[in-house]
Design an enzyme around this catalytic site. Sequence first.
Site, short mmCIF file in Angstrom:
data_model
loop_
_atom_site.label_atom_id
_atom_site.label_comp_id
_atom_site.label_asym_id
_atom_site.label_seq_id
_atom_site.Cartn_x
_atom_site.Cartn_y
_atom_site.Cartn_z
N HIS A 248 52.79 -60.60 -21.95
CA HIS A 248 53.73 -60.92 -22.80
C HIS A 248 53.70 -62.12 -23.28
CE1 HIS A 248 55.19 -57.13 -21.72
NE2 HIS A 248 55.63 -57.48 -20.35
N ASN B 241 61.77 -48.88 -21.94
CA ASN B 241 61.27 -50.52 -21.42
C ASN B 241 62.48 -50.99 -20.29
OD1 ASN B 241 59.56 -52.04 -24.50
ND2 ASN B 241 58.66 -50.09 -22.62
N THR C 72 63.72 -47.60 -26.42
CA THR C 72 64.43 -47.23 -25.30
C THR C 72 63.93 -46.62 -23.64
OG1 THR C 72 64.14 -45.32 -26.09
CG2 THR C 72 65.85 -46.01 -27.47
N ARG D 62 47.33 -48.96 -33.33
CA ARG D 62 47.32 -49.02 -31.48
C ARG D 62 46.85 -49.98 -30.60
NH1 ARG D 62 50.50 -45.67 -27.77
NH2 ARG D 62 50.45 -47.18 -25.77
N TRP E 192 46.50 -56.92 -20.29
CA TRP E 192 45.03 -58.06 -20.17
C TRP E 192 45.84 -59.50 -19.06
CZ3 TRP E 192 47.10 -63.61 -20.69
CH2 TRP E 192 46.49 -64.54 -21.11
N ASP F 196 50.26 -53.08 -27.41
CA ASP F 196 50.53 -52.55 -26.41
C ASP F 196 49.07 -53.71 -25.63
OD1 ASP F 196 51.04 -50.88 -24.26
OD2 ASP F 196 48.88 -49.74 -24.06
N ARG G 23 48.07 -42.67 -27.87
CA ARG G 23 49.55 -41.67 -28.36
C ARG G 23 49.64 -42.92 -29.25
NH1 ARG G 23 48.71 -43.70 -22.59
NH2 ARG G 23 49.51 -45.29 -22.21
N ASN H 283 49.81 -56.49 -22.73
CA ASN H 283 49.98 -56.28 -21.85
C ASN H 283 50.01 -57.10 -20.23
OD1 ASN H 283 50.65 -57.92 -24.36
ND2 ASN H 283 52.39 -57.44 -24.93
N GLY H 284 49.85 -56.30 -19.92
CA GLY H 284 50.17 -56.19 -18.37
C GLY H 284 48.98 -56.18 -18.14
#
Length: 247
Positions: free
Chosen positions: A37, A68, A66, A188, A25, A20, A194, A22-23
């Site tokens: 990504h 995404n 599922t 994570r 970053w 988790d 979560r 990437n966005g």
Amino acid sequence: MLLASIDWLRLPRHVAIIMDGNGRWAAQRGQPRIAGHRAGVEAVRASVDTAARLGLGALTLYAFSTENWKRPRYEVDALMRMLRKYLRIELDEIYRQNIRFQTIGRTEALNTNVREEIARATERTANNTGMVLSVALNYGGRAEIVDACRLAMAQLLAEGKSPDTLTEEEIARGLYTHGLPELDLLVRTSGEMRISNFLLWQSAYAEIHVTETLWPDFRREHLLDAVIDYQQRSRRFGGLKLVVNAK
């Protein structure tokens, strides 16, 4: 230095990573999400190499859920292109490291060109005997449990047995991860607290390690930190740790 702190007799058998950040970053650098990504591919490479060198039994990476599919079409298409490119570029190295590649999830819903690339990598590494690298694609933990229950119930009905006889072991046999070691450590990245519908059944007694590091910045030392943290935990599996009276 970190390697010196590893207890080689207490390595986790199976590590899973929720990749988790990437966005965020990309946003921090004023770049589009897809740039994050792309940068995350190097983190995948470093994690796979480190896990294989440690001699872990299994590494499972959460690549595409599922949920995404709700993202913009251009982002989904870019993710699938990157997956295909990764497999083409890294397959020789994966094979050389004796890694067995597989995917978990409802992969039948993926585009044909993606499934063909997956099939090629799976077939090429099928006889490898080292670490199992599982990439979760079109994966959802709840969907996995539903699929496993359907398989178990179909088997019971075929054998003329009552649904009341259904056991945890029969459900477990239908999980996508059947045959892999029990999940010991769930990592994570990005600091989120979560598990995002990932390996819900398998995480029942897994240790969870959360790092603030965003996925594109995740490297060998971060995975080693997670393993060291795992080795410092007292794993009781719902029981009590026996304390020996020194008197």
